[in-house]
Design a protein around this motif. Structure first.
Motif, PDB file in Angstrom:
ATOM      1  N   THR A 319      -0.122 -53.581 -22.417  1.00  0.00           N
ATOM      2  CA  THR A 319       0.154 -51.900 -21.455  1.00  0.00           C
ATOM      3  C   THR A 319       1.123 -51.938 -20.760  1.00  0.00           C
ATOM      4  OG1 THR A 319      -0.890 -52.580 -19.317  1.00  0.00           O
ATOM      5  CG2 THR A 319      -2.144 -52.311 -20.983  1.00  0.00           C
ATOM      6  N   GLY A 320       2.049 -52.798 -20.913  1.00  0.00           N
ATOM      7  CA  GLY A 320       3.196 -52.416 -19.846  1.00  0.00           C
ATOM      8  C   GLY A 320       3.204 -52.418 -18.539  1.00  0.00           C
ATOM      9  N   ALA A 321       1.887 -52.975 -17.623  1.00  0.00           N
ATOM     10  CA  ALA A 321       2.095 -52.975 -16.800  1.00  0.00           C
ATOM     11  C   ALA A 321       2.368 -54.158 -15.375  1.00  0.00           C
ATOM     12  CB  ALA A 321       0.014 -53.257 -15.630  1.00  0.00           C
ATOM     13  N   ARG A 322       2.960 -54.827 -16.380  1.00  0.00           N
ATOM     14  CA  ARG A 322       3.141 -56.382 -16.266  1.00  0.00           C
ATOM     15  C   ARG A 322       4.323 -56.732 -16.979  1.00  0.00           C
ATOM     16  NH1 ARG A 322       1.851 -60.475 -12.942  1.00  0.00           N
ATOM     17  NH2 ARG A 322       0.302 -60.303 -12.894  1.00  0.00           N
ATOM     18  N   THR A 323       5.464 -57.464 -16.415  1.00  0.00           N
ATOM     19  CA  THR A 323       6.784 -57.935 -17.625  1.00  0.00           C
ATOM     20  C   THR A 323       6.152 -59.048 -18.149  1.00  0.00           C
ATOM     21  OG1 THR A 323       8.379 -56.251 -16.702  1.00  0.00           O
ATOM     22  CG2 THR A 323       9.038 -57.688 -17.715  1.00  0.00           C
ATOM     23  N   ALA A 324       6.425 -59.000 -19.221  1.00  0.00           N
ATOM     24  CA  ALA A 324       6.566 -60.216 -20.185  1.00  0.00           C
ATOM     25  C   ALA A 324       7.702 -60.802 -19.781  1.00  0.00           C
ATOM     26  CB  ALA A 324       5.396 -60.359 -21.053  1.00  0.00           C
ATOM     27  N   ARG A 325       7.765 -62.175 -20.369  1.00  0.00           N
ATOM     28  CA  ARG A 325       9.238 -63.421 -20.319  1.00  0.00           C
ATOM     29  C   ARG A 325       9.356 -62.849 -21.822  1.00  0.00           C
ATOM     30  NH1 ARG A 325       6.418 -67.125 -17.497  1.00  0.00           N
ATOM     31  NH2 ARG A 325       6.606 -67.636 -18.970  1.00  0.00           N
ATOM     32  N   ALA A 326       7.973 -62.786 -23.068  1.00  0.00           N
ATOM     33  CA  ALA A 326       8.756 -62.094 -24.099  1.00  0.00           C
ATOM     34  C   ALA A 326       7.650 -61.937 -25.178  1.00  0.00           C
ATOM     35  CB  ALA A 326       9.390 -63.229 -24.982  1.00  0.00           C
ATOM     36  N   GLY A 327       7.998 -61.125 -26.259  1.00  0.00           N
ATOM     37  CA  GLY A 327       6.546 -60.356 -27.071  1.00  0.00           C
ATOM     38  C   GLY A 327       6.758 -59.389 -27.258  1.00  0.00           C
ATOM     39  N   THR A 328       5.901 -58.761 -28.549  1.00  0.00           N
ATOM     40  CA  THR A 328       5.934 -57.742 -29.081  1.00  0.00           C
ATOM     41  C   THR A 328       4.722 -57.343 -29.379  1.00  0.00           C
ATOM     42  OG1 THR A 328       7.811 -57.761 -30.234  1.00  0.00           O
ATOM     43  CG2 THR A 328       6.649 -56.092 -31.318  1.00  0.00           C
ATOM     44  N   LEU A 329       4.496 -56.053 -28.630  1.00  0.00           N
ATOM     45  CA  LEU A 329       3.359 -55.365 -29.062  1.00  0.00           C
ATOM     46  C   LEU A 329       3.656 -54.376 -30.013  1.00  0.00           C
ATOM     47  CD1 LEU A 329       0.454 -54.516 -29.109  1.00  0.00           C
ATOM     48  CD2 LEU A 329       1.515 -52.790 -27.056  1.00  0.00           C
ATOM     49  N   SER A 330       2.110 -54.150 -31.494  1.00  0.00           N
ATOM     50  CA  SER A 330       2.704 -53.607 -32.666  1.00  0.00           C
ATOM     51  C   SER A 330       1.244 -52.577 -32.615  1.00  0.00           C
ATOM     52  CB  SER A 330       2.608 -54.061 -34.220  1.00  0.00           C
ATOM     53  OG  SER A 330       2.399 -53.477 -35.367  1.00  0.00           O
ATOM     54  N   VAL A 331       1.282 -51.646 -32.631  1.00  0.00           N
ATOM     55  CA  VAL A 331       0.149 -50.642 -32.360  1.00  0.00           C
ATOM     56  C   VAL A 331       0.297 -49.344 -33.395  1.00  0.00           C
ATOM     57  CG1 VAL A 331      -0.715 -48.950 -30.880  1.00  0.00           C
ATOM     58  CG2 VAL A 331       0.042 -50.579 -29.381  1.00  0.00           C
ATOM     59  N   GLN A 332      -0.363 -49.682 -34.347  1.00  0.00           N
ATOM     60  CA  GLN A 332      -0.128 -48.939 -35.728  1.00  0.00           C
ATOM     61  C   GLN A 332       1.266 -48.466 -36.176  1.00  0.00           C
ATOM     62  OE1 GLN A 332      -3.286 -48.364 -36.499  1.00  0.00           O
ATOM     63  NE2 GLN A 332      -3.717 -45.521 -36.413  1.00  0.00           N
ATOM     64  N   GLY A 333       1.225 -49.293 -36.504  1.00  0.00           N
ATOM     65  CA  GLY A 333       2.431 -49.707 -37.117  1.00  0.00           C
ATOM     66  C   GLY A 333       4.100 -49.516 -36.308  1.00  0.00           C
ATOM     67  N   ARG A 334       4.092 -49.437 -35.103  1.00  0.00           N
ATOM     68  CA  ARG A 334       5.219 -48.944 -33.738  1.00  0.00           C
ATOM     69  C   ARG A 334       5.420 -49.977 -33.382  1.00  0.00           C
ATOM     70  NH1 ARG A 334       5.343 -43.050 -30.174  1.00  0.00           N
ATOM     71  NH2 ARG A 334       7.435 -43.377 -29.219  1.00  0.00           N
ATOM     72  N   ASP A 335       6.659 -50.109 -32.324  1.00  0.00           N
ATOM     73  CA  ASP A 335       6.646 -51.866 -31.876  1.00  0.00           C
ATOM     74  C   ASP A 335       6.319 -51.589 -30.952  1.00  0.00           C
ATOM     75  OD1 ASP A 335       5.728 -53.561 -34.304  1.00  0.00           O
ATOM     76  OD2 ASP A 335       8.116 -54.460 -34.879  1.00  0.00           O
ATOM     77  N   LEU A 336       6.116 -51.950 -30.109  1.00  0.00           N
ATOM     78  CA  LEU A 336       6.618 -52.049 -28.039  1.00  0.00           C
ATOM     79  C   LEU A 336       7.256 -53.442 -27.072  1.00  0.00           C
ATOM     80  CD1 LEU A 336       3.950 -50.192 -27.081  1.00  0.00           C
ATOM     81  CD2 LEU A 336       5.628 -49.219 -27.699  1.00  0.00           C
ATOM     82  N   ALA A 337       7.980 -53.759 -27.238  1.00  0.00           N
ATOM     83  CA  ALA A 337       8.811 -55.053 -26.555  1.00  0.00           C
ATOM     84  C   ALA A 337       8.475 -54.627 -24.774  1.00  0.00           C
ATOM     85  CB  ALA A 337      10.622 -54.611 -26.405  1.00  0.00           C
ATOM     86  N   LEU A 338       7.867 -55.999 -25.542  1.00  0.00           N
ATOM     87  CA  LEU A 338       6.776 -55.816 -23.937  1.00  0.00           C
ATOM     88  C   LEU A 338       7.417 -57.076 -22.800  1.00  0.00           C
ATOM     89  CD1 LEU A 338       3.519 -57.974 -25.243  1.00  0.00           C
ATOM     90  CD2 LEU A 338       4.102 -55.445 -24.893  1.00  0.00           C
ATOM     91  N   ASP A 339       8.660 -57.163 -22.801  1.00  0.00           N
ATOM     92  CA  ASP A 339      10.012 -58.151 -21.348  1.00  0.00           C
ATOM     93  C   ASP A 339      10.368 -56.898 -21.367  1.00  0.00           C
ATOM     94  OD1 ASP A 339      11.504 -57.182 -23.658  1.00  0.00           O
ATOM     95  OD2 ASP A 339      11.580 -59.235 -24.174  1.00  0.00           O
ATOM     96  N   ARG A 340      10.071 -55.480 -21.342  1.00  0.00           N
ATOM     97  CA  ARG A 340      10.494 -54.399 -21.363  1.00  0.00           C
ATOM     98  C   ARG A 340      12.300 -53.859 -21.001  1.00  0.00           C
ATOM     99  NH1 ARG A 340       8.264 -51.176 -17.284  1.00  0.00           N
ATOM    100  NH2 ARG A 340       6.029 -51.405 -17.472  1.00  0.00           N
TER     101      ARG A 340
END
Length: 527
Positions: A319-340
């Motif tokens: 959810t973006g509440a914590r910064t990851a060191r790496a990773g990608t979230l795809s929601v309905q085809g939209r990509d979000l970088a989890l490392d911010r």
């Protein structure tokens, strides 16, 4: 209920080191503690456990003077009844000290400055602090603990186990050997395994001298392994008092904390559809490395494990509440970088990702704002005008969500801090459900709510899944997971060790979390 393994101190000639009786605390319409009783013996390491929101922190604040209890309570230390609310000087004179979760250290100060902070003794005439005498005082207490650290080094440069020693030294410096009570309030949460072992070596040496310790921890494994007795709180009340930890294990403590009476729902038909809504690739956060997972339309996915196993951090990273060191979230085809590196909280909200955090008052709602303000806040920038928010849509949306989740009182203008915990949780959930999110992530969604509110919250989550939302629930509550989830992922040491599907049952979830039977067998414990 309220079973007590010791009705009197081990040595009848000596009073309890700490005895709490008839202690209740009410905040407006909410009763945080109800007739709490607690007895800690001389030279005892006593555990205190319960879910977040069960009243542990409120109890600590009463014992350290932060809150005044309701009339009728008594707190006695070594046979001396303390005035309530407890005053700081009286607390120190009674030998009661506390070490909090963050250890309360100042990184830019030296070891001796941290130990003596709040204990400096100024000269009678000059009123100046004798720095050499203060440093020697710190060195003496560190030597007593068997850890003679370099008193002049900055605390910020110390490893975790030495930082913990500094915090312990500050807590015991006014206690003659064999006296006093130290309260450790989640003090081991940030310590790794080796640092935690050194921490308990130091604590046990104090206990062997006769000092008493009250250990508050979510780490049930350490409660079972290091404490002598344990008291269990649930919903502000003592469920079990002074149980010998030789008679319990982590699974049985979990059941006591949660209570079988919480089973008020049965499984209903699944609404899982084939198409994926959200997928995570190569997630690296906390102890978790290279995690891939997928949540489909209408699916309720559970994540659980021991505290520190990584499932909470995964939920926060999604959810973006914590910064990851790496990773990608795809929601309905939209990509979000989890490392911010490219993401932001606003992007997650725009992508249809919603988060209901565990600590609702600290991280979920604004306590001084009204129900309506809290409920509509995520949509103000989108639906309001440039110069005015627009009251009509707010009133309409608030009225609809109050009716849908049965929020009480049904007053859109009531400050949210005046509502009960269950109704605050309903407002927090309604804030995101009103936006029809694609992915809804919830951390302990029914924690510290009454049975009626729990029913409404569960029904609202089920309705969201029925409408096609992908839901992720991070929880240590096997009952919630069993009645809500289509699948449950069990984490251990940063890895998914089990996946339960096909209407997972409560007992199966508990067994999967505590699947290392050797921990129970080595002490002959019976579940």
């Amino acid at each position: 209920m309220n079973a007590v393994s010791q009705a009197r101190p081990p040595d009848p000639a000596r009073p309890w080191r700490l005895e709490v009786a008839g202690l209740s605390k009410t905040f407006g319409p909410t009763r945080a503690l109800s007739d709490v009783h607690l007895q800690v013996a001389h030279g005892e390491l006593h555990g205190l456990v319960g879910q977040n929101g069960c009243g542990k922190s409120t109890l600590v604040k009463i014992l350290t003077g932060g809150y005044s209890p309701d009339p009728g309570a008594s707190v006695t230390v070594d046979g001396l009844r303390l005035d309530l609310p407890i005053r700081p000087l009286q607390q120190r004179a009674a030998g009661v000290s506390v070490v909090h979760q963050n250890l309360g250290l100042v990184d830019d100060l030296t070891v001796w400055e941290n130990v003596r902070l709040g204990h400096y003794r100024a000269g009678r005439l000059s009123r100046r602090i004798n720095r050499r005498a203060e440093q020697q005082a710190a060195e003496r207490v560190l030597a007593r603990l068997g850890r003679p650290l370099e008193a002049g080094q900055k605390v910020g440069s110390l490893p975790a186990q030495d930082r913990a020693v500094v915090a312990i030294a500050r807590a015991v410096q006014d206690h003659p050997p064999g006296s006093g009570l130290i309260i450790f309030d989640e003090s081991t949460r940030a310590l790794g395994r080796s640092a935690r072992a050194r921490f308990f070596q130091t604590v046990r040496s104090l206990v062997e001298e006769g000092t008493s310790v009250l250990l508050i921890s979510h780490q049930l494994e350490e409660i079972v392994e290091v404490t002598d007795r344990v008291t269990v709180l649930r919903d502000g009340a003592v469920i079990e008092a002074g149980l010998s930890t030789r008679e319990v294990n982590e699974a049985s403590l979990t059941r006591m904390m949660l209570g079988r009476h919480l089973v008020t729902h049965s499984r209903r038909e699944s609404h899982v559809q084939d198409q994926p809504v959200a997928s995570v690739r190569d997630l690296v956060v906390a102890a978790v490395t290279g995690l891939d997972l997928e949540v489909r339309r209408g699916e309720v996915l559970g994540m659980t494990g021991l505290i520190g196993s990584g499932f909470v951090e995964v939920a926060e990273a999604l959810t973006g509440a914590r910064t990851a060191r790496a990773g990608t979230l795809s929601v309905q085809g939209r990509d979000l970088a989890l490392d911010r590196r490219r993401g932001s909280t606003k992007e997650f909200v725009r992508a249809g990702v919603a988060f209901v955090p565990e600590r609702r008052l600290e991280a979920g709602v604004a306590g001084e704002l009204t129900v309506s303000d809290n409920l509509t806040l995520p949509r103000v920038s989108r639906r309001g005008g440039r110069l005015r928010i627009g009251a009509a849509w707010q009133a309409e949306e608030t009225a609809a969500m109050i009716a849908k989740l049965d929020i009480r009182p049904p007053d859109p203008y009531a400050p949210i801090h005046t509502l009960s915990g269950g109704n605050q949780q309903k407002v927090l959930l309604a804030k995101w459900l009103a936006d029809a999110p694609h992915l809804l992530v919830l951390h302990e969604p029914t924690q510290a709510v009454d049975v009626g509110a729990r029913h409404d919250i569960i029904e609202a989550i089920r309705a969201a899944a029925r409408d096609g939302c992908a839901v992720v629930i991070a929880s240590i509550d096997p009952t919630d997971l069993a009645v809500l989830c289509d699948r449950v992922l069990v984490f251990r040491d940063g890895q998914v060790t089990r996946e339960l599907s096909g209407d997972p049952e409560t007992d199966a979830i508990v067994r999967a979390v505590f699947d290392d039977d050797t921990r129970s067998q080595r002490r002959g414990q019976v579940d």
